[in-house]
Design a protein around this motif. Sequence first.
Motif, PDB file in Angstrom:
ATOM      1  N   ALA A  74       8.629   8.989   0.426  1.00 48.12           N
ATOM      2  CA  ALA A  74       8.265  10.367   0.781  1.00 48.12           C
ATOM      3  C   ALA A  74       7.286  10.960  -0.233  1.00 48.12           C
ATOM      4  O   ALA A  74       6.334  11.651   0.150  1.00 48.12           O
ATOM      5  CB  ALA A  74       9.519  11.230   0.876  1.00 48.12           C
ATOM      6  N   ALA A  75       7.485  10.678  -1.496  1.00 46.74           N
ATOM      7  CA  ALA A  75       6.622  11.241  -2.538  1.00 46.74           C
ATOM      8  C   ALA A  75       5.193  10.726  -2.456  1.00 46.74           C
ATOM      9  O   ALA A  75       4.256  11.425  -2.838  1.00 46.74           O
ATOM     10  CB  ALA A  75       7.210  10.949  -3.917  1.00 46.74           C
ATOM     11  N   HIS A  76       5.011   9.520  -1.947  1.00 46.47           N
ATOM     12  CA  HIS A  76       3.673   8.912  -1.913  1.00 46.47           C
ATOM     13  C   HIS A  76       3.093   8.808  -0.503  1.00 46.47           C
ATOM     14  O   HIS A  76       1.993   8.298  -0.325  1.00 46.47           O
ATOM     15  CB  HIS A  76       3.720   7.538  -2.587  1.00 46.47           C
ATOM     16  CG  HIS A  76       4.073   7.643  -4.033  1.00 46.47           C
ATOM     17  ND1 HIS A  76       5.364   7.577  -4.490  1.00 46.47           N
ATOM     18  CD2 HIS A  76       3.291   7.841  -5.130  1.00 46.47           C
ATOM     19  CE1 HIS A  76       5.361   7.721  -5.791  1.00 46.47           C
ATOM     20  NE2 HIS A  76       4.135   7.889  -6.216  1.00 46.47           N
ATOM     21  N   ARG A  77       3.817   9.291   0.490  1.00 42.70           N
ATOM     22  CA  ARG A  77       3.361   9.229   1.884  1.00 42.70           C
ATOM     23  C   ARG A  77       2.016   9.935   2.044  1.00 42.70           C
ATOM     24  O   ARG A  77       1.816  11.029   1.523  1.00 42.70           O
ATOM     25  CB  ARG A  77       4.388   9.882   2.805  1.00 42.70           C
ATOM     26  CG  ARG A  77       4.017   9.786   4.288  1.00 42.70           C
ATOM     27  CD  ARG A  77       5.114  10.318   5.182  1.00 42.70           C
ATOM     28  NE  ARG A  77       6.231   9.381   5.166  1.00 42.70           N
ATOM     29  CZ  ARG A  77       7.489   9.708   4.844  1.00 42.70           C
ATOM     30  NH1 ARG A  77       7.799  10.937   4.526  1.00 42.70           N
ATOM     31  NH2 ARG A  77       8.440   8.794   4.841  1.00 42.70           N
ATOM     32  N   GLY A  78       1.100   9.283   2.712  1.00 40.41           N
ATOM     33  CA  GLY A  78      -0.193   9.873   2.998  1.00 40.41           C
ATOM     34  C   GLY A  78      -1.189   9.820   1.849  1.00 40.41           C
ATOM     35  O   GLY A  78      -2.321  10.260   1.995  1.00 40.41           O
ATOM     36  N   MET A  79      -0.782   9.295   0.710  1.00 33.88           N
ATOM     37  CA  MET A  79      -1.682   9.248  -0.445  1.00 33.88           C
ATOM     38  C   MET A  79      -2.623   8.047  -0.395  1.00 33.88           C
ATOM     39  O   MET A  79      -3.608   8.011  -1.119  1.00 33.88           O
ATOM     40  CB  MET A  79      -0.871   9.248  -1.742  1.00 33.88           C
ATOM     41  CG  MET A  79      -0.115  10.552  -1.965  1.00 33.88           C
ATOM     42  SD  MET A  79       0.863  10.541  -3.474  1.00 33.88           S
ATOM     43  CE  MET A  79      -0.447  10.680  -4.698  1.00 33.88           C
ATOM     44  N   ASN A  80      -2.297   7.056   0.419  1.00 33.14           N
ATOM     45  CA  ASN A  80      -3.140   5.877   0.591  1.00 33.14           C
ATOM     46  C   ASN A  80      -3.480   5.228  -0.757  1.00 33.14           C
ATOM     47  O   ASN A  80      -4.651   4.975  -1.069  1.00 33.14           O
ATOM     48  CB  ASN A  80      -4.407   6.233   1.372  1.00 33.14           C
ATOM     49  CG  ASN A  80      -5.054   5.017   1.972  1.00 33.14           C
ATOM     50  OD1 ASN A  80      -4.385   4.034   2.301  1.00 33.14           O
ATOM     51  ND2 ASN A  80      -6.364   5.057   2.123  1.00 33.14           N
ATOM     52  N   ILE A  81      -2.468   4.980  -1.560  1.00 32.34           N
ATOM     53  CA  ILE A  81      -2.648   4.401  -2.890  1.00 32.34           C
ATOM     54  C   ILE A  81      -2.926   2.906  -2.748  1.00 32.34           C
ATOM     55  O   ILE A  81      -2.136   2.168  -2.165  1.00 32.34           O
ATOM     56  CB  ILE A  81      -1.400   4.649  -3.766  1.00 32.34           C
ATOM     57  CG1 ILE A  81      -1.241   6.154  -3.977  1.00 32.34           C
ATOM     58  CG2 ILE A  81      -1.513   3.907  -5.091  1.00 32.34           C
ATOM     59  CD1 ILE A  81       0.062   6.555  -4.630  1.00 32.34           C
ATOM     60  N   SER A  82      -4.064   2.501  -3.281  1.00 32.56           N
ATOM     61  CA  SER A  82      -4.466   1.092  -3.190  1.00 32.56           C
ATOM     62  C   SER A  82      -3.734   0.262  -4.246  1.00 32.56           C
ATOM     63  O   SER A  82      -3.174   0.793  -5.207  1.00 32.56           O
ATOM     64  CB  SER A  82      -5.971   0.961  -3.410  1.00 32.56           C
ATOM     65  OG  SER A  82      -6.301   1.259  -4.757  1.00 32.56           O
ATOM     66  N   MET A  83      -3.783  -1.046  -4.058  1.00 37.62           N
ATOM     67  CA  MET A  83      -3.173  -1.952  -5.025  1.00 37.62           C
ATOM     68  C   MET A  83      -3.861  -1.817  -6.390  1.00 37.62           C
ATOM     69  O   MET A  83      -3.193  -1.862  -7.421  1.00 37.62           O
ATOM     70  CB  MET A  83      -3.229  -3.391  -4.527  1.00 37.62           C
ATOM     71  CG  MET A  83      -2.508  -4.345  -5.450  1.00 37.62           C
ATOM     72  SD  MET A  83      -0.790  -3.861  -5.735  1.00 37.62           S
ATOM     73  CE  MET A  83      -0.030  -4.712  -4.407  1.00 37.62           C
ATOM     74  N   SER A  84      -5.164  -1.624  -6.405  1.00 36.98           N
ATOM     75  CA  SER A  84      -5.857  -1.490  -7.694  1.00 36.98           C
ATOM     76  C   SER A  84      -5.456  -0.201  -8.407  1.00 36.98           C
ATOM     77  O   SER A  84      -5.323  -0.189  -9.633  1.00 36.98           O
ATOM     78  CB  SER A  84      -7.379  -1.578  -7.524  1.00 36.98           C
ATOM     79  OG  SER A  84      -7.863  -0.523  -6.748  1.00 36.98           O
ATOM     80  N   GLU A  85      -5.242   0.866  -7.658  1.00 35.27           N
ATOM     81  CA  GLU A  85      -4.766   2.110  -8.278  1.00 35.27           C
ATOM     82  C   GLU A  85      -3.346   1.927  -8.821  1.00 35.27           C
ATOM     83  O   GLU A  85      -3.033   2.379  -9.929  1.00 35.27           O
ATOM     84  CB  GLU A  85      -4.776   3.256  -7.276  1.00 35.27           C
ATOM     85  CG  GLU A  85      -6.150   3.748  -6.903  1.00 35.27           C
ATOM     86  CD  GLU A  85      -6.087   4.801  -5.826  1.00 35.27           C
ATOM     87  OE1 GLU A  85      -6.619   5.898  -6.065  1.00 35.27           O
ATOM     88  OE2 GLU A  85      -5.511   4.537  -4.747  1.00 35.27           O
ATOM     89  N   MET A  87      -1.974  -0.839  -9.816  1.00 34.32           N
ATOM     90  CA  MET A  87      -2.033  -1.685 -11.014  1.00 34.32           C
ATOM     91  C   MET A  87      -2.594  -0.912 -12.204  1.00 34.32           C
ATOM     92  O   MET A  87      -2.146  -1.110 -13.341  1.00 34.32           O
ATOM     93  CB  MET A  87      -2.851  -2.949 -10.750  1.00 34.32           C
ATOM     94  CG  MET A  87      -2.160  -3.926  -9.813  1.00 34.32           C
ATOM     95  SD  MET A  87      -0.468  -4.364 -10.307  1.00 34.32           S
ATOM     96  CE  MET A  87      -0.765  -5.095 -11.912  1.00 34.32           C
ATOM     97  N   ALA A  88      -3.534  -0.012 -11.980  1.00 36.81           N
ATOM     98  CA  ALA A  88      -4.061   0.821 -13.064  1.00 36.81           C
ATOM     99  C   ALA A  88      -2.953   1.697 -13.648  1.00 36.81           C
ATOM    100  O   ALA A  88      -2.848   1.854 -14.874  1.00 36.81           O
ATOM    101  CB  ALA A  88      -5.224   1.679 -12.562  1.00 36.81           C
ATOM    102  N   ALA A  89      -2.116   2.245 -12.774  1.00 36.72           N
ATOM    103  CA  ALA A  89      -0.999   3.071 -13.244  1.00 36.72           C
ATOM    104  C   ALA A  89       0.013   2.227 -14.027  1.00 36.72           C
ATOM    105  O   ALA A  89       0.492   2.639 -15.087  1.00 36.72           O
ATOM    106  CB  ALA A  89      -0.319   3.766 -12.063  1.00 36.72           C
TER     107      ALA A  89
END
Length: 124
Positions: A74-85, A87-89
């Motif tokens: 729910a917290a990340h829904r719709g954020m479209n976080i990529s695998m590279s993002e 991994m950066a985090a």
Amino acid sequence: MEQTLYERLGGKPGIKALVDDVLEAHMKNPAISARFLPYRERPDDLNDAKAQLCAFFGAGSGGPEQYTGRDMVAAHRGMNISMSEYMAAIDDIMSVLAAHEVDETTRKDVLMIGYSLKGDITNQ
């Protein structure tokens, strides 16, 4: 007696210091800074995010904190976080743990938790 992950991370003050530094690292990381820099202009939201992250990490590492926020999906829904993002985090988190001289076993434990959440956070 073996210490809990919470204890190995320094308890409440240790986790707060880690969260502060991780968010700062995210704001400086060109791969993900756009997602975090707006918090600089909204200090109340930044403080709320820090409090939620401290509660999340505290509760998730065996501490007495109660996390009442949204689940990871729910917290990340719709954020479209990529695998590279993602991994950066993760890289920022690992660098901050090392800078705080958190031992290798504890860093690996945190890394495994981070990887276990990957499917809930990314669009992959």
